[in-house]
Design a protein around this motif. Structure first.
Motif, PDB file in Angstrom:
ATOM      1  N   UNK A 118     -48.905 -20.565 -55.533  1.00 14.54           N
ATOM      2  CA  UNK A 118     -48.064 -20.703 -56.720  1.00 14.54           C
ATOM      3  C   UNK A 118     -47.677 -22.154 -56.900  1.00 14.54           C
ATOM      4  N   UNK A 119     -47.732 -22.605 -58.132  1.00 14.93           N
ATOM      5  CA  UNK A 119     -47.274 -23.927 -58.527  1.00 14.93           C
ATOM      6  C   UNK A 119     -46.024 -23.690 -59.367  1.00 14.93           C
ATOM      7  N   UNK A 120     -44.922 -24.363 -59.047  1.00 16.28           N
ATOM      8  CA  UNK A 120     -43.696 -24.087 -59.770  1.00 16.28           C
ATOM      9  C   UNK A 120     -42.857 -25.301 -60.074  1.00 16.28           C
ATOM     10  N   UNK A 121     -41.878 -25.066 -60.959  1.00 17.57           N
ATOM     11  CA  UNK A 121     -40.937 -26.107 -61.374  1.00 17.57           C
ATOM     12  C   UNK A 121     -39.536 -25.510 -61.274  1.00 17.57           C
ATOM     13  N   UNK A 122     -38.722 -26.119 -60.459  1.00 16.99           N
ATOM     14  CA  UNK A 122     -37.354 -25.650 -60.252  1.00 16.99           C
ATOM     15  C   UNK A 122     -36.417 -26.423 -61.185  1.00 16.99           C
TER      16      UNK A 122
END
Length: 123
Positions: A118-122
């Motif tokens: 998973x690639x994510x942005x917090x």
């Protein structure tokens, strides 16, 4: 049109068959180190509507499969917001059974191993 995840026969191990599925998954994760990233543990549960098709005759059948199991992964943080999380889950498929069509058998495993990233942005 049938939009679903189609597994190659090299993955499901049943040549002469097509297997695809669509459904939903719920995930719960525990991060011992909180926002700092690192190792995490969790569980997931899923429901899938699976379509099996025999290539030779185009005969089809469908099954509803429910799975539950543990997952483990690692979160790599890149700066304050961006992260990458490779993980793997091993689910037990409660109602998975072999499928027979025109005398040919699709052997369905009771266990499903699912690796992902998973690639994510917090925020």
């Amino acid at each position: 049109m049938h939009l679903a995840l189609r597994l190659p026969s090299g993955i499901h191990g049943n040549s002469g068959f097509i297997e695809d599925s669509r459904g939903v998954t719920l995930k719960f994760d525990y991060f011992p180190l909180r926002r700092s990233g690192g190792l995490f543990f969790g569980a997931d549960g899923n429901y899938a509507r699976v379509r099996y098709e025999l290539n030779q005759t185009h005969e089809r059948t469908y099954r509803n499969i429910v799975g539950l199991g543990p997952r483990v992964g690692y979160r790599f943080n890149f700066g304050e917001h961006l992260y990458v999380s490779p993980w793997v889950s091993v689910d037990y498929q409660f109602n998975a059974k072999d499928v027979t069509m025109s005398g040919k058998i699709f052997h369905e495993s009771r266990y499903s191993v699912f690796p992902a990233v998973h690639l994510g942005w917090r925020f």
